[in-house]
Design a protein around this motif. Structure first.
Motif, mmCIF file in Angstrom:
data_model
loop_
_atom_site.group_PDB
_atom_site.id
_atom_site.type_symbol
_atom_site.label_atom_id
_atom_site.label_comp_id
_atom_site.label_asym_id
_atom_site.label_seq_id
_atom_site.Cartn_x
_atom_site.Cartn_y
_atom_site.Cartn_z
ATOM 1 N N SER A 36 30.631 15.575 -45.075
ATOM 2 C CA SER A 36 29.564 15.053 -44.217
ATOM 3 C C SER A 36 28.636 14.103 -44.971
ATOM 4 O O SER A 36 27.765 13.484 -44.371
ATOM 5 C CB SER A 36 28.731 16.215 -43.671
ATOM 6 N N ARG A 46 32.419 22.889 -48.396
ATOM 7 C CA ARG A 46 33.528 22.120 -47.820
ATOM 8 C C ARG A 46 34.294 21.362 -48.907
ATOM 9 O O ARG A 46 35.511 21.290 -48.898
ATOM 10 C CB ARG A 46 32.885 21.118 -46.860
ATOM 11 N N LYS A 112 19.407 18.488 -45.646
ATOM 12 C CA LYS A 112 18.958 18.749 -44.274
ATOM 13 C C LYS A 112 17.953 19.892 -44.190
ATOM 14 O O LYS A 112 17.433 20.197 -43.129
ATOM 15 C CB LYS A 112 20.168 18.973 -43.382
ATOM 16 N N HIS A 199 19.149 16.126 -38.973
ATOM 17 C CA HIS A 199 20.429 16.541 -38.355
ATOM 18 C C HIS A 199 20.885 15.555 -37.280
ATOM 19 O O HIS A 199 21.733 15.908 -36.453
ATOM 20 C CB HIS A 199 20.304 17.948 -37.744
#
Ligand code: G3P
Length: 220
Positions: A36, A46, A112, A199
């Motif tokens: 991301s 991830r 975030k 976000h």
């Protein structure tokens, strides 16, 4: 002056980009070019694996938790700082999250704020943290999407802080213990606005139905 020191030190503590550093040290990669593109624990998990994601989650949470507990005493705002005392911990906690989201070292493009908020709430609003945690796991059990569950946790936390703002807690009404103080409610409002803003790419993917679950890979 103590307030300036508290804000600056909290911001600097929050701005340490553990996810970025970990990815660089462990794999020699720039985490901002992976998955991301976020420097947070979810994207580290991830890209580097769940073990490293957990390490970053703990480190990011600690940098939200420890500064509000220790910095006030170090800068001379510890103990009873008079009428300002209710503001000290929430201000420091909120500023660590802002440091994580807008670190000077990364051109103000940071994470975030979810893991750092976890620690910050632990220090500044344990009830809010409890509500947020219940909402997060309730959502995650159903959809397995970290960003959506984080935003649902944020909504639950904000709703709690606003609904119980200045409401005496039933089991300790005599000592004036409130569900949420004014500084805690303001912290919830500020964090909610900033976290939703950070976000926005997740929200676009959620609307498009393309946001992956925690168990899928994601490209920029
Ligand atoms: O920790 C932030 C989380 O809500 C989303 O992260 O990498 O899936 O955009 P990511």
């Amino acid at each position: 002056m103590p307030w300036v020191l508290l804000i600056v030190a909290s911001y600097l503590a929050g701005s340490i980009p553990f996810g970025l550093l970990m990815a660089r040290v462990v794999r020699g990669i720039d985490i901002r070019q992976e998955g991301s593109g976020n420097i947070g624990a979810t994207n580290v998990s991830r890209s580097l694996g769940k073990k490293w994601g957990l390490v970053v989650l703990v480190l990011d949470a600690l940098k939200g938790y420890l500064p509000p507990l220790f910095l006030p005493g170090i800068v001379g705002l510890g103990g009873d700082a008079g009428s300002a005392s209710a503001w000290v911990i929430p201000m420091s906690a909120m500023t660590t999250v802002i440091g994580h989201m807008f670190p000077i070292w990364l051109g103000f493009k940071g994470g975030k704020g979810i893991a750092t908020s976890l620690g910050a709430l632990g220090a500044a609003s344990p009830w809010g943290l409890l509500v947020a945690t219940i909402c997060f796991f309730g959502s995650f059990a159903i959809n397995k999407i970290v960003s959506l569950s984080s935003l649902i946790a944020l909504a639950g936390y904000l709703a709690f802080e606003l609904i119980f703002w200045q409401v005496p807690l039933a089991f300790r009404p005599s000592d004036g213990l409130q569900g949420a103080t004014t500084p805690q409610a303001i912290m919830a409002i500020v964090l909610s606005i900033l976290i939703v803003y950070r976000h926005k790419s997740n929200l676009a993917r959620l609307r498009a139905g393309t946001e992956p679950t925690f168990f899928q890979k994601k490209s920029n």
